[in-house]
Design an enzyme around this catalytic site. Structure first.
Site, PDB file in Angstrom:
ATOM      1  N   HIS A   7     -11.088 -39.735   2.580  1.00 43.84           N
ATOM      2  CA  HIS A   7     -12.033 -39.455   1.494  1.00 43.84           C
ATOM      3  C   HIS A   7     -11.431 -38.528   0.456  1.00 43.84           C
ATOM      4  CE1 HIS A   7     -13.006 -36.107   4.365  1.00 43.84           C
ATOM      5  NE2 HIS A   7     -13.213 -35.405   3.269  1.00 43.84           N
ATOM      6  N   GLU A  43     -23.612 -32.513   2.037  1.00 40.49           N
ATOM      7  CA  GLU A  43     -22.661 -33.530   1.571  1.00 40.49           C
ATOM      8  C   GLU A  43     -23.154 -34.952   1.836  1.00 40.49           C
ATOM      9  OE1 GLU A  43     -20.724 -35.515   3.777  1.00 40.49           O
ATOM     10  OE2 GLU A  43     -20.985 -34.465   5.684  1.00 40.49           O
ATOM     11  N   HIS A  83     -10.880 -31.683  -2.735  1.00 37.27           N
ATOM     12  CA  HIS A  83      -9.859 -31.880  -1.695  1.00 37.27           C
ATOM     13  C   HIS A  83      -9.621 -33.359  -1.444  1.00 37.27           C
ATOM     14  CE1 HIS A  83     -13.629 -31.914   0.798  1.00 37.27           C
ATOM     15  NE2 HIS A  83     -12.986 -32.790   1.528  1.00 37.27           N
ATOM     16  N   GLU A 133      -7.125 -32.061   3.779  1.00 39.17           N
ATOM     17  CA  GLU A 133      -7.901 -32.134   5.018  1.00 39.17           C
ATOM     18  C   GLU A 133      -7.354 -33.257   5.887  1.00 39.17           C
ATOM     19  OE1 GLU A 133     -12.093 -32.826   4.230  1.00 39.17           O
ATOM     20  OE2 GLU A 133     -12.511 -33.313   6.327  1.00 39.17           O
TER      21      GLU A 133
HETATM   22  C1  V0V Z   1      -9.384 -22.525  -3.686  1.00 40.06           C
HETATM   23  N1  V0V Z   1      -8.171 -22.724  -4.234  1.00 40.06           N
HETATM   24  C2  V0V Z   1      -7.964 -24.027  -4.345  1.00 40.06           C
HETATM   25  C3  V0V Z   1      -9.124 -24.651  -3.828  1.00 40.06           C
HETATM   26  N2  V0V Z   1      -9.981 -23.682  -3.428  1.00 40.06           N
HETATM   27  N3  V0V Z   1      -6.920 -24.733  -4.820  1.00 40.06           N
HETATM   28  C4  V0V Z   1      -7.017 -26.071  -4.797  1.00 40.06           C
HETATM   29  N4  V0V Z   1      -8.114 -26.744  -4.328  1.00 40.06           N
HETATM   30  C5  V0V Z   1      -9.168 -26.062  -3.853  1.00 40.06           C
HETATM   31  N5  V0V Z   1     -10.231 -26.718  -3.390  1.00 40.06           N
HETATM   32  C6  V0V Z   1      -7.229 -21.692  -4.677  1.00 40.06           C
HETATM   33  C7  V0V Z   1      -7.903 -20.725  -5.641  1.00 40.06           C
HETATM   34  O1  V0V Z   1      -7.861 -21.197  -6.952  1.00 40.06           O
HETATM   35  C8  V0V Z   1      -7.075 -19.480  -5.456  1.00 40.06           C
HETATM   36  O2  V0V Z   1      -5.888 -19.579  -6.193  1.00 40.06           O
HETATM   37  C9  V0V Z   1      -6.719 -19.511  -3.990  1.00 40.06           C
HETATM   38  O3  V0V Z   1      -6.837 -20.886  -3.581  1.00 40.06           O
HETATM   39  C10 V0V Z   1      -7.665 -18.660  -3.152  1.00 40.06           C
HETATM   40  O4  V0V Z   1      -8.955 -19.084  -3.446  1.00 40.06           O
HETATM   41  P1  V0V Z   1     -10.250 -18.174  -3.422  1.00 40.06           P
HETATM   42  O5  V0V Z   1     -11.185 -18.672  -4.458  1.00 40.06           O
HETATM   43  O6  V0V Z   1      -9.874 -16.723  -3.442  1.00 40.06           O
HETATM   44  O7  V0V Z   1     -10.919 -18.528  -2.058  1.00 40.06           O
HETATM   45  P2  V0V Z   1     -10.498 -18.244  -0.560  1.00 40.06           P
HETATM   46  O8  V0V Z   1      -9.094 -17.782  -0.412  1.00 40.06           O
HETATM   47  O9  V0V Z   1     -11.577 -17.379   0.030  1.00 40.06           O
HETATM   48  O10 V0V Z   1     -10.661 -19.704   0.024  1.00 40.06           O
HETATM   49  C11 V0V Z   1      -9.830 -20.782  -0.348  1.00 40.06           C
HETATM   50  C12 V0V Z   1      -9.723 -21.714   0.853  1.00 40.06           C
HETATM   51  C13 V0V Z   1     -11.156 -22.066   1.291  1.00 40.06           C
HETATM   52  C14 V0V Z   1      -8.931 -22.955   0.421  1.00 40.06           C
HETATM   53  C15 V0V Z   1      -8.964 -20.979   1.982  1.00 40.06           C
HETATM   54  O11 V0V Z   1     -11.830 -22.725   0.232  1.00 40.06           O
HETATM   55  C16 V0V Z   1     -11.234 -22.906   2.537  1.00 40.06           C
HETATM   56  O12 V0V Z   1     -11.128 -22.388   3.657  1.00 40.06           O
HETATM   57  N6  V0V Z   1     -11.434 -24.233   2.397  1.00 40.06           N
HETATM   58  C17 V0V Z   1     -11.534 -25.135   3.555  1.00 40.06           C
HETATM   59  C18 V0V Z   1     -12.953 -25.422   3.921  1.00 40.06           C
HETATM   60  C19 V0V Z   1     -13.716 -26.175   2.850  1.00 40.06           C
HETATM   61  O13 V0V Z   1     -13.256 -26.288   1.713  1.00 40.06           O
HETATM   62  N7  V0V Z   1     -14.934 -26.726   3.208  1.00 40.06           N
HETATM   63  C20 V0V Z   1     -15.756 -27.455   2.292  1.00 40.06           C
HETATM   64  C21 V0V Z   1     -15.542 -28.937   2.459  1.00 40.06           C
HETATM   65  P3  V0V Z   1      -5.497 -18.495  -7.298  1.00 40.06           P
HETATM   66  O14 V0V Z   1      -6.648 -18.492  -8.263  1.00 40.06           O
HETATM   67  O15 V0V Z   1      -5.368 -17.220  -6.515  1.00 40.06           O
HETATM   68  O16 V0V Z   1      -4.206 -18.998  -7.853  1.00 40.06           O
HETATM   69  S1  V0V Z   1     -16.253 -29.449   3.986  1.00 40.06           S
HETATM   70  C22 V0V Z   1     -15.709 -31.063   4.292  1.00 40.06           C
HETATM   71  O17 V0V Z   1     -14.815 -31.562   3.516  1.00 40.06           O
HETATM   72  C23 V0V Z   1     -16.245 -31.746   5.384  1.00 40.06           C
HETATM   73  C24 V0V Z   1     -17.329 -31.164   6.215  1.00 40.06           C
HETATM   74  C25 V0V Z   1     -15.759 -33.100   5.759  1.00 40.06           C
HETATM   75  O18 V0V Z   1     -14.922 -33.668   5.101  1.00 40.06           O
HETATM   76  O19 V0V Z   1     -16.259 -33.638   6.791  1.00 40.06           O
HETATM   77 CO    CO Z   2     -13.953 -33.399   3.338  1.00 41.43          CO
END
Ligand code: V0V
Ligand code: CO
Length: 140
Positions: A7, A43, A83, A133
């Site tokens: 996805h 979602e 993502h 992911e």
């Molecule tokens: C953040 N950053 C990204 C980003 N989100 N870069 C690209 N794509 C993204 N989606 C960058 C952001 O611009 C910052 O860069 C840096 O990472 C740190 O971001 P932050 O805003 O300070 O946030 P953090 O560090 O607290 O968290 C970022 C991470 C977090 C990626 C670690 O979003 C995470 O754990 N994501 C994984 C879980 C998730 O996204 N769940 C929702 C989808 P600069 O500005 O410092 O350069 S759930 C899903 O998909 C499901 C259930 C499924 O598929 O089944």
């Molecule tokens: Co997802």
């Protein structure tokens, strides 16, 4: 290593509005709606196509609050691609292989994902700015 693009995750402010847009513009069909408290999202999965490697979807994501991953993303960057989720046969095995190449795993062990999948995220800073992911679909 990858079987398909499982996805593309798209961040939005209003899930119902975006579903309506994808249905009316592209004729996509919603096959699942879930609230995932641990991931901080409401979602929907919309079916795109079935291929040799399995099924591909669009995942529309609305944050449950501003402090969540998607909430922070929306505040910083606005709506758009959040993502890419790749289908793998064995998520734990893929995590180990990828970690061994020096890419940081966000998750130390697999989490619960949409439609019964096991998922794990890779840090976007180690994947050229792309939040990535891994998705192991449940056995049929
Ligand atoms: C953040 N950053 C990204 C980003 N989100 N870069 C690209 N794509 C993204 N989606 C960058 C952001 O611009 C910052 O860069 C840096 O990472 C740190 O971001 P932050 O805003 O300070 O946030 P953090 O560090 O607290 O968290 C970022 C991470 C977090 C990626 C670690 O979003 C995470 O754990 N994501 C994984 C879980 C998730 O996204 N769940 C929702 C989808 P600069 O500005 O410092 O350069 S759930 C899903 O998909 C499901 C259930 C499924 O598929 O089944
Ligand atoms: Co997802």
């Amino acid at each position: 290593m990858f079987l398909r693009i499982d996805h593309v995750g798209i961040a939005c402010h209003n899930l119902e509005e975006k579903i309506e847009f994808y249905e009316s513009t592209f004729g996509l069909v919603v096959v699942s709606r879930e609230v995932n408290e641990a991931q901080g999202v409401r979602e929907a999965m919309l079916h795109v196509a079935d291929g040799e490697g399995g099924t591909s979807y669009v995942q529309l994501l609305e944050p449950l609050s501003p402090e969540t991953a998607v909430g922070k993303f929306l505040a910083k960057r606005g709506e758009g691609v959040h993502h890419i989720g790749y289908g793998v046969a064995d998520v734990s095995k893929a995590m180990a292989e990828i970690a061994a190449k020096g890419v940081r795993l966000i998750d130390e062990r697999p989490r619960h994902g949409s439609m019964g999948a096991s998922i794990a995220f890779l840090h976007p800073k180690d994947v050229g700015g792309v939040l990535t992911e891994l998705v192991e679909a449940p056995r049929a």
